[in-house]
Scaffold this motif. Structure first.
Motif, PDB file in Angstrom:
ATOM      1  N   SER A 179     -78.840 -45.138  17.719  1.00  0.00           N
ATOM      2  CA  SER A 179     -78.044 -43.997  18.190  1.00  0.00           C
ATOM      3  C   SER A 179     -76.596 -44.160  17.765  1.00  0.00           C
ATOM      4  CB  SER A 179     -78.085 -43.882  19.700  1.00  0.00           C
ATOM      5  OG  SER A 179     -79.186 -44.511  20.208  1.00  0.00           O
ATOM      6  N   SER A 180     -75.831 -43.110  18.075  1.00  0.00           N
ATOM      7  CA  SER A 180     -74.420 -43.164  17.711  1.00  0.00           C
ATOM      8  C   SER A 180     -73.714 -44.181  18.590  1.00  0.00           C
ATOM      9  CB  SER A 180     -73.788 -41.795  17.914  1.00  0.00           C
ATOM     10  OG  SER A 180     -73.646 -41.554  19.291  1.00  0.00           O
ATOM     11  N   ARG A 181     -72.529 -44.567  18.163  1.00  0.00           N
ATOM     12  CA  ARG A 181     -71.806 -45.590  18.909  1.00  0.00           C
ATOM     13  C   ARG A 181     -71.341 -45.084  20.261  1.00  0.00           C
ATOM     14  NH1 ARG A 181     -67.659 -48.599  15.096  1.00  0.00           N
ATOM     15  NH2 ARG A 181     -68.994 -49.085  13.341  1.00  0.00           N
ATOM     16  N   VAL A 182     -71.092 -43.790  20.354  1.00  0.00           N
ATOM     17  CA  VAL A 182     -70.644 -43.294  21.658  1.00  0.00           C
ATOM     18  C   VAL A 182     -71.776 -43.404  22.658  1.00  0.00           C
ATOM     19  CG1 VAL A 182     -71.133 -40.863  21.227  1.00  0.00           C
ATOM     20  CG2 VAL A 182     -69.429 -41.470  22.856  1.00  0.00           C
ATOM     21  N   THR A 183     -73.021 -43.178  22.198  1.00  0.00           N
ATOM     22  CA  THR A 183     -74.155 -43.318  23.109  1.00  0.00           C
ATOM     23  C   THR A 183     -74.293 -44.766  23.562  1.00  0.00           C
ATOM     24  OG1 THR A 183     -75.191 -41.614  21.801  1.00  0.00           O
ATOM     25  CG2 THR A 183     -76.566 -42.728  23.374  1.00  0.00           C
ATOM     26  N   LEU A 184     -74.149 -45.698  22.614  1.00  0.00           N
ATOM     27  CA  LEU A 184     -74.242 -47.115  22.964  1.00  0.00           C
ATOM     28  C   LEU A 184     -73.171 -47.480  23.990  1.00  0.00           C
ATOM     29  CD1 LEU A 184     -74.953 -48.848  19.576  1.00  0.00           C
ATOM     30  CD2 LEU A 184     -76.196 -49.207  21.676  1.00  0.00           C
ATOM     31  N   LEU A 185     -71.958 -46.981  23.722  1.00  0.00           N
ATOM     32  CA  LEU A 185     -70.854 -47.305  24.632  1.00  0.00           C
ATOM     33  C   LEU A 185     -71.143 -46.748  26.022  1.00  0.00           C
ATOM     34  CD1 LEU A 185     -67.144 -47.031  23.692  1.00  0.00           C
ATOM     35  CD2 LEU A 185     -67.927 -46.444  25.938  1.00  0.00           C
ATOM     36  N   VAL A 186     -71.631 -45.519  26.064  1.00  0.00           N
ATOM     37  CA  VAL A 186     -71.951 -44.919  27.362  1.00  0.00           C
ATOM     38  C   VAL A 186     -73.080 -45.698  28.023  1.00  0.00           C
ATOM     39  CG1 VAL A 186     -72.912 -42.864  28.433  1.00  0.00           C
ATOM     40  CG2 VAL A 186     -71.072 -42.647  26.811  1.00  0.00           C
ATOM     41  N   GLY A 187     -73.999 -46.216  27.205  1.00  0.00           N
ATOM     42  CA  GLY A 187     -75.072 -47.031  27.766  1.00  0.00           C
ATOM     43  C   GLY A 187     -74.532 -48.265  28.464  1.00  0.00           C
ATOM     44  N   THR A 188     -73.608 -48.980  27.814  1.00  0.00           N
ATOM     45  CA  THR A 188     -73.060 -50.177  28.466  1.00  0.00           C
ATOM     46  C   THR A 188     -72.232 -49.781  29.683  1.00  0.00           C
ATOM     47  OG1 THR A 188     -71.096 -50.220  27.069  1.00  0.00           O
ATOM     48  CG2 THR A 188     -72.989 -51.474  26.322  1.00  0.00           C
ATOM     49  N   ALA A 189     -71.517 -48.654  29.583  1.00  0.00           N
ATOM     50  CA  ALA A 189     -70.758 -48.190  30.755  1.00  0.00           C
ATOM     51  C   ALA A 189     -71.715 -47.876  31.898  1.00  0.00           C
ATOM     52  CB  ALA A 189     -69.924 -46.965  30.404  1.00  0.00           C
ATOM     53  N   GLY A 190     -72.888 -47.331  31.545  1.00  0.00           N
ATOM     54  CA  GLY A 190     -73.889 -47.049  32.573  1.00  0.00           C
ATOM     55  C   GLY A 190     -74.373 -48.316  33.247  1.00  0.00           C
ATOM     56  N   VAL A 191     -74.579 -49.379  32.441  1.00  0.00           N
ATOM     57  CA  VAL A 191     -74.982 -50.665  33.028  1.00  0.00           C
ATOM     58  C   VAL A 191     -73.915 -51.133  34.007  1.00  0.00           C
ATOM     59  CG1 VAL A 191     -75.399 -53.088  32.522  1.00  0.00           C
ATOM     60  CG2 VAL A 191     -76.386 -51.336  31.068  1.00  0.00           C
ATOM     61  N   ALA A 192     -72.641 -51.022  33.588  1.00  0.00           N
ATOM     62  CA  ALA A 192     -71.550 -51.454  34.466  1.00  0.00           C
ATOM     63  C   ALA A 192     -71.551 -50.641  35.755  1.00  0.00           C
ATOM     64  CB  ALA A 192     -70.209 -51.307  33.750  1.00  0.00           C
ATOM     65  N   LEU A 193     -71.687 -49.310  35.618  1.00  0.00           N
ATOM     66  CA  LEU A 193     -71.664 -48.451  36.810  1.00  0.00           C
ATOM     67  C   LEU A 193     -72.831 -48.774  37.739  1.00  0.00           C
ATOM     68  CD1 LEU A 193     -70.683 -44.905  35.538  1.00  0.00           C
ATOM     69  CD2 LEU A 193     -69.480 -46.287  37.195  1.00  0.00           C
ATOM     70  N   ALA A 194     -74.000 -49.045  37.144  1.00  0.00           N
ATOM     71  CA  ALA A 194     -75.164 -49.368  37.965  1.00  0.00           C
ATOM     72  C   ALA A 194     -74.907 -50.648  38.743  1.00  0.00           C
ATOM     73  CB  ALA A 194     -76.405 -49.516  37.081  1.00  0.00           C
ATOM     74  N   ALA A 195     -74.343 -51.658  38.052  1.00  0.00           N
ATOM     75  CA  ALA A 195     -74.065 -52.922  38.726  1.00  0.00           C
ATOM     76  C   ALA A 195     -73.056 -52.701  39.854  1.00  0.00           C
ATOM     77  CB  ALA A 195     -73.539 -53.943  37.727  1.00  0.00           C
ATOM     78  N   ILE A 196     -72.016 -51.915  39.560  1.00  0.00           N
ATOM     79  CA  ILE A 196     -70.992 -51.677  40.586  1.00  0.00           C
ATOM     80  C   ILE A 196     -71.594 -50.943  41.781  1.00  0.00           C
ATOM     81  CG2 ILE A 196     -68.872 -50.412  41.054  1.00  0.00           C
ATOM     82  CD1 ILE A 196     -68.109 -50.950  38.114  1.00  0.00           C
ATOM     83  N   GLY A 197     -72.453 -49.958  41.490  1.00  0.00           N
ATOM     84  CA  GLY A 197     -73.092 -49.217  42.571  1.00  0.00           C
ATOM     85  C   GLY A 197     -73.899 -50.127  43.469  1.00  0.00           C
ATOM     86  N   ILE A 198     -74.695 -51.015  42.858  1.00  0.00           N
ATOM     87  CA  ILE A 198     -75.519 -51.926  43.654  1.00  0.00           C
ATOM     88  C   ILE A 198     -74.630 -52.869  44.459  1.00  0.00           C
ATOM     89  CG2 ILE A 198     -77.187 -53.802  43.500  1.00  0.00           C
ATOM     90  CD1 ILE A 198     -78.465 -52.315  41.195  1.00  0.00           C
ATOM     91  N   GLN A 199     -73.521 -53.309  43.844  1.00  0.00           N
ATOM     92  CA  GLN A 199     -72.610 -54.195  44.587  1.00  0.00           C
ATOM     93  C   GLN A 199     -72.026 -53.491  45.799  1.00  0.00           C
ATOM     94  OE1 GLN A 199     -69.878 -55.171  41.538  1.00  0.00           O
ATOM     95  NE2 GLN A 199     -71.387 -56.323  40.373  1.00  0.00           N
ATOM     96  N   PHE A 200     -71.587 -52.237  45.602  1.00  0.00           N
ATOM     97  CA  PHE A 200     -71.036 -51.472  46.725  1.00  0.00           C
ATOM     98  C   PHE A 200     -72.067 -51.367  47.852  1.00  0.00           C
ATOM     99  CE2 PHE A 200     -67.531 -49.407  44.213  1.00  0.00           C
ATOM    100  CZ  PHE A 200     -66.547 -49.698  45.126  1.00  0.00           C
ATOM    101  N   TRP A 201     -73.291 -51.072  47.456  1.00  0.00           N
ATOM    102  CA  TRP A 201     -74.350 -50.852  48.420  1.00  0.00           C
ATOM    103  C   TRP A 201     -74.671 -52.142  49.183  1.00  0.00           C
ATOM    104  CZ3 TRP A 201     -79.968 -50.827  46.322  1.00  0.00           C
ATOM    105  CH2 TRP A 201     -80.870 -50.838  47.409  1.00  0.00           C
ATOM    106  N   GLN A 202     -74.934 -53.213  48.435  1.00  0.00           N
ATOM    107  CA  GLN A 202     -75.357 -54.453  49.074  1.00  0.00           C
ATOM    108  C   GLN A 202     -74.216 -55.108  49.852  1.00  0.00           C
ATOM    109  OE1 GLN A 202     -78.252 -55.574  49.450  1.00  0.00           O
ATOM    110  NE2 GLN A 202     -79.368 -54.183  48.099  1.00  0.00           N
ATOM    111  N   ASN A 203     -72.988 -54.748  49.498  1.00  0.00           N
ATOM    112  CA  ASN A 203     -71.834 -55.405  50.080  1.00  0.00           C
ATOM    113  C   ASN A 203     -71.177 -54.531  51.132  1.00  0.00           C
ATOM    114  OD1 ASN A 203     -70.377 -57.763  50.046  1.00  0.00           O
ATOM    115  ND2 ASN A 203     -68.739 -56.880  48.823  1.00  0.00           N
ATOM    116  N   ASN A 204     -71.921 -53.525  51.576  1.00  0.00           N
ATOM    117  CA  ASN A 204     -71.341 -52.500  52.426  1.00  0.00           C
ATOM    118  C   ASN A 204     -70.849 -53.055  53.758  1.00  0.00           C
ATOM    119  OD1 ASN A 204     -70.610 -49.987  53.257  1.00  0.00           O
ATOM    120  ND2 ASN A 204     -72.626 -49.462  54.037  1.00  0.00           N
ATOM    121  N   ALA A 205     -71.592 -54.037  54.300  1.00  0.00           N
ATOM    122  CA  ALA A 205     -71.271 -54.528  55.638  1.00  0.00           C
ATOM    123  C   ALA A 205     -69.863 -55.112  55.687  1.00  0.00           C
ATOM    124  CB  ALA A 205     -72.294 -55.577  56.061  1.00  0.00           C
ATOM    125  N   GLN A 206     -69.500 -55.835  54.633  1.00  0.00           N
ATOM    126  CA  GLN A 206     -68.173 -56.446  54.616  1.00  0.00           C
ATOM    127  C   GLN A 206     -67.642 -56.325  53.187  1.00  0.00           C
ATOM    128  OE1 GLN A 206     -68.098 -60.574  55.666  1.00  0.00           O
ATOM    129  NE2 GLN A 206     -65.965 -60.748  55.084  1.00  0.00           N
TER     130      GLN A 206
END
Lengths: 397, 298
Positions: free
Chosen positions: B91-118
């Motif tokens: 794919s184009s490089r912008v798609t690849l870049l968005v893919g890695t950004a998506g991985v980052a966002l997914a990781a951040i989302g899971i961190q927010f969720w699992q770390n919600n208590a504190q």
């Protein structure tokens, strides 16, 4: 009218295919099949839906308009559209405007902006400042916001002439961080941590009315965007996105049209920012962070670059996720994997993105292509809207 | 004034060592996959969270906790390569870049969720306490360890790229088709590179995390943000020179630290302003990179 004009040179295959490469994704997307443009055009020209077909299409249109216009206003609708629902709808419309703004940069000009939160934020604070500190009207505020958005985009566009491709993405990222930490920290303009009040205009203070105001702006932006792609400037952008050197050799002023794209994108983003400020009524600088910029890029790409309707749907979808719109489905997720409703958006959204870009390169635009063509009075074609060629040059690099 | 500049230099080099590690990972991935990896720092935050959970919640020994964190980072890197990068390689490089950004966002989302208590967490340091006070600024043992680990990593990578496997990696990155013909598996090399890059990201996370309290997205936009700085260091290295990435990270650290001199107290967010101007200057004047010998081909 323009479509009939374009069909005329169909006798000469070369001219027709050239016209179709210039506009691959407009309303008559089916007639730019590479090999036989003239035949495809003729086929479409002859197709007329039957009476039942017309009726079904009209029903679909009525349903769509009912969903957009009547349901949010609680007119002729069995649903009870509450305060949180209407806020969700407003956010969706504003995000759609921002998505279209980013689409101009990424889709048309091939410049990836990771600092779009700055574009939007500058518009938001410009409008809030005009309305709250200068005491001028909302309408003037929107114009000022659009102007500020355009000017700062022009400055960044000047940089993009020298620094291209992924490097420009980095510059825009640094610009966004700079705006977030420096510009939005000036408390005279942004009101500091507590935020800046931004009142809604008289007559639109109610949520329902404000929704229709935002919708009107979305229609304006859609119309401007459509005119841009149909104009000489739009075709020039298409050419220079594919290859700036070849475009320049055909006499296209690369500099001028790149800057044009930036100005248009900045204007749209400024409008989106102003609407966002007056939607929230107190706008705080803290929301314009890098995560927001990432979500803007994500929603535009998931919607489908260079596909207006797809971008609108994708943006609205991510606005819904961000505003906790997943709460209906959230109950199910909370029971099964213990995911609370307020986290549905930030957890599920990115995974949806990854699924879309790996399986559907054209994004949501590709998904809804057949329905869109059918609603516009064409035959139902399962393959409509698919990307016709491997696009290797989305970003100049 | 002299004290202040000296302090800025010391702190700059110490924070810069984290940027160097991030930049090394970015350069490695860029050479292998031609993608700007926006998930690089999230490998670090994920590793940090994993280490934190092991040490603080499960009561593991600190060393095992750190190893667990690094393993989590590497696993995430390999999964990214296998599930996102490989299917999208055409794919184009912008798609690849968005893919890695998506991985980052997914990781951040899971961190927010699992770390919600504190939401705000504090990882204990390897060795508590202050190692010394050059120019009147306290420098913790943790920061000294980070710098030493960076130096060890730099030497280790230099040796690795002279070993047969390292040479194969270099060959595959320079000329994929030709190296396939002489029997190098480009797919395996790609996996290996992403694994090493994720390991470096994980190191950056578990080493820099204990210096501050951390939240979800700590290394990407949180208190210890190193993504932009890592990219800038990689740009200084022309996106390809490994020694350049190490040096670039230290330089970016110092430049950023200069923004916090009392001279610029009146400027809001002067560090971000300095970084922006510095990146702009580098890209306008020497887009091929500063710490790199030949002209880069981006």
């Amino acid at each position: 009218m323009s479509t009939t004009l374009r069909r005329k040179p169909g006798k000469r295959g070369h001219a027709a295919s050239e016209a179709s490469t210039v506009e691959p994704r407009d309303a008559d997307g089916a007639d730019d099949t590479k090999a036989l443009p003239a035949v495809a055009a003729a086929e479409n020209g002859w197709f007329r839906p039957s009476a039942g077909g017309w009726f079904a299409r009209a029903a679909a249109w009525v349903l769509l308009l009912w969903l957009i216009l009547a349901v949010p206003a609680n007119v002729l609708s069995p649903f009870d559209f509450g305060v949180s629902d209407i806020n969700l709808a407003i956010a969706a419309v504003i995000f759609a405007i921002i998505g279209l703004s980013l689409n101009v940069l990424i889709g048309y000009a091939g410049q990836l902006s990771l600092g779009h939160q700055a574009f939007v934020g500058i518009g938001a604070f410009a409008s809030a400042y005009v309305v709250t500190n200068l005491g001028l009207g909302f309408w003037f505020g929107v114009v000022v916001a659009a102007g500020f958005g355009a000017v700062q985009a022009l400055a960044l566009g000047a940089v993009s002439l020298r620094v291209t491709g992924l490097y420009f993405a980095l510059v825009s990222l640094a610009y966004g961080t700079f705006a977030e930490n420096s510009l939005f920290a000036v408390s005279e303009i942004t009101g500091g941590e507590g935020g800046k009040p931004a009142d809604r205009p008289a007559g639109f203070a109610e949520d329902q009315m404000y929704y229709f105001l935002c919708l009107a702006f979305l229609v304006l932006v859609l119309w401007l965007d459509w005119r841009l792609t149909r104009s000489k400037g739009g075709r020039a952008l298409q050419a220079l996105r594919e290859n700036p050197r070849v475009a320049a050799s055909y006499g296209i002023d690369v500099r001028r049209y790149t800057l044009l794209a930036f100005v248009v994108s900045g204007t749209f983003a400024g409008i989106g920012g102003a609407l966002m400020a007056h939607h929230q009524q107190i706008i705080v600088p803290g929301i314009f962070d890098f995560q927001l910029a990432l979500i803007f890029v994500v929603m535009t790409v998931v919607g489908g670059l260079r596909n207006r309707i797809g971008v609108v749907i994708g943006s609205a979808f991510f606005a819904g996720l961000g505003e906790g719109g997943g709460s209906e489905g959230g109950g199910f997720l909370e029971r099964t994997i213990g995911l609370p409703a307020e986290f549905t958006g930030i957890v599920i959204g990115p995974f949806l993105l990854l699924i879309v870009i790996t399986l559907l390169p054209g994004g949501i635009g590709q998904l809804i292509g057949p329905v869109k063509d059918w609603m516009l009075g064409k035959r139902f074609d399962r393959n409509a809207g698919k990307l016709k060629e491997v696009e290797v040059s989305d970003v100049r690099a | 004034m002299i004290d202040e500049i000296g302090a800025a230099l010391v702190i700059g080099v110490l924070t810069g060592s984290v940027y160097s590690m991030v930049a090394l990972g970015i350069v490695l991935v860029y050479r292998a996959s031609r993608v700007f990896n926006f998930a690089q720092t999230e490998f670090g935050t994920t590793g940090l969270f994993a280490a934190f959970v092991a040490v603080e919640l499960w009561g593991w020994h600190y060393a095992f906790g750190v190893l667990f964190g690094l393993a989590a980072a590497v696993a995430m890197g390999l999964a990214t390569e296998r599930l996102i990068i490989r299917p999208l390689r055409d794919s184009s490089r912008v798609t690849l870049l968005v893919g890695t950004a998506g991985v980052a966002l997914a990781a951040i989302g899971i961190q927010f969720w699992q770390n919600n208590a504190q939401p705000i967490r504090q990882m204990p340091r390897m060795i508590e306490g202050v190692a010394g006070e050059p120019f009147g600024t306290p420098v913790t043992h943790q920061q000294v360890i980070t710098l030493l680990v960076l130096l060890a990593v730099a030497v280790g990578l230099a040796l690795f790229f002279r070993s047969p496997t390292g040479l194969a990696v270099q060959a595959a990155q320079q000329e994929a088709t030709a190296s396939e013909l002489v029997g190098i598996s480009v797919r395996r090399v790609s996996m290996l590179t992403w694994g090493i890059a994720a390991f470096l990201g994980g190191l950056a996370g578990v080493l820099s995390g204990p210096n501050l309290t951390f939240t979800a997205g700590f290394l990407t936009f949180g208190a210890g943000a190193a993504l932009l700085q890592g990219f800038m260091a990689a740009v200084l290295a022309g996106m390809r020179s490994m020694p350049g990435a190490v040096l670039g990270g230290l330089v970016v650290g110092v430049v950023e630290q200069l923004g916090s001199l009392t001279l610029f107290d009146g400027v809001d967010g002067s560090r971000a302003l300095f970084l922006f101007l510095f990146l702009l200057g580098v890209l306008l004047l020497r887009p091929q990179g500063v710490f790199v010998r030949e002209k880069a081909t981006v």
